[in-house]
Design a protein around this motif. Structure first.
Motif, PDB file in Angstrom:
ATOM      1  N   ALA A  92       0.783  -1.240   0.000  1.00 10.88           N
ATOM      2  CA  ALA A  92       0.000   0.000   0.000  1.00 10.88           C
ATOM      3  C   ALA A  92       0.816   1.292   0.000  1.00 10.88           C
ATOM      4  CB  ALA A  92      -0.938   0.004   1.210  1.00 10.88           C
ATOM      5  N   CYS A  93       2.115   1.231   0.185  1.00  7.48           N
ATOM      6  CA  CYS A  93       2.883   2.471   0.354  1.00  7.48           C
ATOM      7  C   CYS A  93       4.074   2.602  -0.600  1.00  7.48           C
ATOM      8  CB  CYS A  93       3.423   2.595   1.773  1.00  7.48           C
ATOM      9  SG  CYS A  93       2.293   2.097   3.084  1.00  7.48           S
ATOM     10  N   CYS A  96       4.617   4.483  -4.094  1.00 12.98           N
ATOM     11  CA  CYS A  96       4.919   5.923  -4.084  1.00 12.98           C
ATOM     12  C   CYS A  96       6.137   6.236  -3.222  1.00 12.98           C
ATOM     13  CB  CYS A  96       3.744   6.712  -3.535  1.00 12.98           C
ATOM     14  SG  CYS A  96       2.251   6.507  -4.505  1.00 12.98           S
ATOM     15  N   HIS A  97       6.238   5.591  -2.075  1.00 15.83           N
ATOM     16  CA  HIS A  97       7.303   5.959  -1.140  1.00 15.83           C
ATOM     17  C   HIS A  97       8.596   5.223  -1.460  1.00 15.83           C
ATOM     18  CE1 HIS A  97       5.220   8.608   1.735  1.00 15.83           C
ATOM     19  NE2 HIS A  97       4.143   7.938   1.361  1.00 15.83           N
ATOM     20  N   PRO A 104       7.598  12.314  -0.270  1.00 15.33           N
ATOM     21  CA  PRO A 104       8.759  13.029   0.263  1.00 15.33           C
ATOM     22  C   PRO A 104       9.801  12.152   0.954  1.00 15.33           C
ATOM     23  CG  PRO A 104       6.815  13.430   1.619  1.00 15.33           C
ATOM     24  CD  PRO A 104       6.365  12.620   0.466  1.00 15.33           C
ATOM     25  N   ARG A 128      -5.522   9.573   5.836  1.00 16.90           N
ATOM     26  CA  ARG A 128      -4.933  10.492   4.847  1.00 16.90           C
ATOM     27  C   ARG A 128      -4.034   9.718   3.906  1.00 16.90           C
ATOM     28  NH1 ARG A 128      -3.244  14.324   8.694  1.00 16.90           N
ATOM     29  NH2 ARG A 128      -1.090  14.273   8.029  1.00 16.90           N
ATOM     30  N   MET A 129      -3.471   8.639   4.401  1.00 12.31           N
ATOM     31  CA  MET A 129      -2.629   7.754   3.606  1.00 12.31           C
ATOM     32  C   MET A 129      -3.159   6.346   3.779  1.00 12.31           C
ATOM     33  SD  MET A 129      -0.009   9.042   1.972  1.00 12.31           S
ATOM     34  CE  MET A 129      -0.067  10.774   1.598  1.00 12.31           C
TER      35      MET A 129
HETATM   36  C1  HEC Z   1      -0.215   7.380  -4.342  1.00  9.28           C
HETATM   37  C2  HEC Z   1       1.031   7.597  -3.718  1.00  9.28           C
HETATM   38  C3  HEC Z   1       1.168   7.337  -2.223  1.00  9.28           C
HETATM   39  C4  HEC Z   1       0.836   6.187  -1.538  1.00  9.28           C
HETATM   40  C5  HEC Z   1       0.260   4.894  -2.081  1.00  9.28           C
HETATM   41  C6  HEC Z   1       1.191   6.449  -0.154  1.00  9.28           C
HETATM   42  N1  HEC Z   1       1.707   7.710  -0.021  1.00  9.28           N
HETATM   43 FE1  HEC Z   1       2.262   8.634   1.725  1.00  9.28          FE
HETATM   44  N2  HEC Z   1       2.632  10.352   0.701  1.00  9.28           N
HETATM   45  C7  HEC Z   1       2.563  10.508  -0.662  1.00  9.28           C
HETATM   46  C8  HEC Z   1       2.881  11.885  -1.003  1.00  9.28           C
HETATM   47  C9  HEC Z   1       2.966  12.468  -2.402  1.00  9.28           C
HETATM   48  C10 HEC Z   1       3.110  12.555   0.219  1.00  9.28           C
HETATM   49  C11 HEC Z   1       3.409  14.043   0.412  1.00  9.28           C
HETATM   50  C12 HEC Z   1       2.111  14.723   0.662  1.00  9.28           C
HETATM   51  C13 HEC Z   1       2.204  16.203   0.657  1.00  9.28           C
HETATM   52  O1  HEC Z   1       3.268  16.750   0.407  1.00  9.28           O
HETATM   53  O2  HEC Z   1       1.158  16.806   0.937  1.00  9.28           O
HETATM   54  C14 HEC Z   1       2.959  11.554   1.260  1.00  9.28           C
HETATM   55  C15 HEC Z   1       3.109  11.834   2.628  1.00  9.28           C
HETATM   56  C16 HEC Z   1       3.117  10.870   3.623  1.00  9.28           C
HETATM   57  C17 HEC Z   1       3.421  11.129   5.016  1.00  9.28           C
HETATM   58  C18 HEC Z   1       3.798  12.476   5.604  1.00  9.28           C
HETATM   59  C19 HEC Z   1       2.635  13.127   6.243  1.00  9.28           C
HETATM   60  C20 HEC Z   1       1.818  13.968   5.350  1.00  9.28           C
HETATM   61  O3  HEC Z   1       0.589  14.041   5.570  1.00  9.28           O
HETATM   62  O4  HEC Z   1       2.338  14.596   4.420  1.00  9.28           O
HETATM   63  C21 HEC Z   1       3.337   9.924   5.680  1.00  9.28           C
HETATM   64  C22 HEC Z   1       3.604   9.669   7.140  1.00  9.28           C
HETATM   65  C23 HEC Z   1       2.971   8.925   4.679  1.00  9.28           C
HETATM   66  N3  HEC Z   1       2.841   9.526   3.448  1.00  9.28           N
HETATM   67  C24 HEC Z   1       2.791   7.580   4.956  1.00  9.28           C
HETATM   68  C25 HEC Z   1       2.272   6.670   4.041  1.00  9.28           C
HETATM   69  C26 HEC Z   1       1.958   5.292   4.373  1.00  9.28           C
HETATM   70  C27 HEC Z   1       2.192   4.648   5.735  1.00  9.28           C
HETATM   71  C28 HEC Z   1       1.466   4.720   3.235  1.00  9.28           C
HETATM   72  C29 HEC Z   1       0.944   3.301   3.045  1.00  9.28           C
HETATM   73  C30 HEC Z   1       0.082   2.792   4.074  1.00  9.28           C
HETATM   74  C31 HEC Z   1       1.471   5.736   2.181  1.00  9.28           C
HETATM   75  N4  HEC Z   1       1.966   6.895   2.722  1.00  9.28           N
HETATM   76  C32 HEC Z   1       1.030   5.534   0.881  1.00  9.28           C
HETATM   77  C33 HEC Z   1       2.216   9.542  -1.583  1.00  9.28           C
HETATM   78  C34 HEC Z   1       1.726   8.271  -1.272  1.00  9.28           C
END
Ligand code: HEC
Length: 444
Positions: A92-93, A96-97, A104, A128-129
């Motif tokens: 799930a993460c 992108c990550h 980021p 949110r994620m």
């Molecule tokens: C579709 C792409 C994508 C997926 C899938 C994704 N992320 Fe993200 N995530 C991002 C992006 C892009 C940002 C930066 C958001 C911003 O700058 O507002 C981010 C930011 C974050 C942040 C920083 C807090 C914030 O609100 O900016 C966290 C912690 C995070 N992600 C955790 C996760 C986790 C844990 C998962 C899986 C369970 C996940 N992400 C899945 C793209 C993704």
């Protein structure tokens, strides 16, 4: 001493070291929106009042920043990173990550995850994620990234247990990400013809550029990915084919692939290809948003070709309505668009497109026998994420089916993303103007 929890949390102390103001610097950035200018400069106002010998009128404001993770003393517990957390990240993460994408930071290793653990707990609890906005009651999607309640609990338990690492042999095999390309190593990579300079401030109209493919024969692609050169400024990219001798360069019918936050590269099922005829050029539509300092960009697109000539062609169609006026202040303005399918097609996926006033979007099919079906419902649209929703099973849509798209817009001050609730809003390219398009990905 101060009990700081988040980055960007400000404390203003007087000469006696008494905290007179605590909170955000200003109201420009929040988790989901970013204003061009702050409307209230909280810290500056507090400092001015303090220096003038007055009491601070607003001594406390909420802070939106990243939670600061602190080293844990003990880290043992039944939920471990290698056994329980890593499989969820992989699913799930990590798409992108990982390095070189819009996210980021990476979430590939234990160290990455520990540093972000406090924030991970918060974003998964608040959902949110991962970004995913389809109503689970309608449709099944192969790229559904939503976490189940059990998966959220696993992540939260892991953080609360002090982020135990676990045994190395429990870890699933690491996922490979070829040099940042999400489709794997492309067979060919094209670049925009020259570097683009983005000024520090102001607005840039869409930029259009053309690249020769030099394809001597018709080519079929099974995967394509557009890659921003500088993610800080690239709002979106769409790459189109311009057929030899074409007069009108841009047509949705010739859409190849787009890049926008939350969207995914093009990956077609076996036996299906997107055709790029011999002698075609690539047309780039690039939307840049200035960051406050001068920047440059050189974006790319990568293609993977079909190994054998495909039997079927994949295309894109947009069901749109360009003739709307959203009244100022209206929190729930409905705009509809309808398309009647002229010949049978197989639907692969959908992508609703609106801008900052977009609130919800629904696709509904009415079949020739009168049966209706909601194909996709996005009850809380978020402009930050231009998700495409790929159907788990491609859906045969018979000739004569009506597809109705219904969008709701929120042009009220209650919409935190609204740039100006006092004006009416009509169709336009820029994010403070609006669009209403229900894209369909289908096989002819
Ligand atoms: C579709 C792409 C994508 C997926 C899938 C994704 N992320 Fe993200 N995530 C991002 C992006 C892009 C940002 C930066 C958001 C911003 O700058 O507002 C981010 C930011 C974050 C942040 C920083 C807090 C914030 O609100 O900016 C966290 C912690 C995070 N992600 C955790 C996760 C986790 C844990 C998962 C899986 C369970 C996940 N992400 C899945 C793209 C993704």
């Amino acid at each position: 001493m101060l009990g700081i929890h988040r980055t960007s949390e400000a404390f203003l102390l007087d000469q006696q070291r008494v905290v007179r103001y605590h909170g955000r610097i200003d109201d420009r950035n929040s988790y989901t929106t970013k204003k061009d200018k702050a409307e209230r400069e909280d810290l500056k106002l507090a400092a001015t009042e303090l220096l003038d010998g007055k009491p601070v009128s607003v001594p406390e404001t909420p802070v939106e920043g990243c939670l600061i993770a602190r080293p844990k003393k003990s880290s043992t517990g039944p939920v471990t990173f290698t056994k329980d957390v890593l499989p969820i990240f992989q699913k799930a993460c990590q798409e992108c990550h990982h390095a070189g994408t819009a996210a980021p930071f990476s979430l590939l290793t234990y160290g990455d995850a520990v540093n972000w653990s406090a924030m991970i707990k918060e974003v998964v609890q608040e959902r949110r994620m991962p970004p995913w906005h389809a109503d689970p009651r309608h449709g099944h999607f192969s790229n559904n990234r939503a976490l189940s309640p059990a998966e959220i609990k696993t992540l939260v338990d892991w953080v609360e247990q002090g982020t135990p690492e676990g045994k190395a042999e429990d870890a699933p095999p690491a996922k490979e990400f070829a040099d940042g390309w999400r489709i794997g190593k492309p067979d060919v990579i094209f670049e925009i013809p020259k570097e683009v300079s983005i000024p520090a401030n102001g607005t840039m109209p869409y930029k259009y550029m053309v690249t020769e493919t030099n394809f001597k024969e018709d080519m079929w692609i099974e995967a394509a990915e557009a890659r921003p050169g500088n993610r800080a400024v690239v709002h979106h990219i769409i790459v189109f084919t311009m057929l030899p001798g074409a007069k009108k360069p841009i047509s949705e019918k010739n859409w190849i692939v787009a890049a926008a936050p939350g969207d995914e590269p093009l990956r077609l099922p076996p036996g299906v290809g997107r055709k790029i005829p011999a002698g075609s050029k690539l047309v780039w539509q690039l939307h840049y948003t200035p960051t406050g300092k001068p920047e440059t960009d050189r974006s790319q697109v990568g293609f993977k070709f079909c190994k054998t000539p495909p039997e079927k062609t994949a295309r894109v169609y947009g069901i749109d309505n360009k003739r709307f006026i959203i009244p100022s202040g209206n929190a729930n303005y409905r705009v509809e668009a309808r398309h009647t399918v002229g010949h049978p097609v197989t639907l692969l996926g959908m992508m609703p497109h609106m801008h900052l006033r977009g609130k919800s979007f629904e696709y509904k099919a009415t079949y020739p026998d009168g049966r209706t079906e909601v194909l996709l419902s996005v009850p809380q649209f978020d402009f930050n994420w231009q998700n495409s929703y790929r159907l788990e099973k491609p859906l045969l849509i018979p000739e004569g089916t009506k597809i109705d798209c219904v969008a709701q817009f929120d042009n009220s001050p209650g919409n935190p993303a609204n740039t100006d609730a006092t004006t009416k809003v009509t169709w336009g390219d820029q994010t403070w103007e609006e669009m209403m398009i229900g894209y369909l990905d289908f096989i002819e």
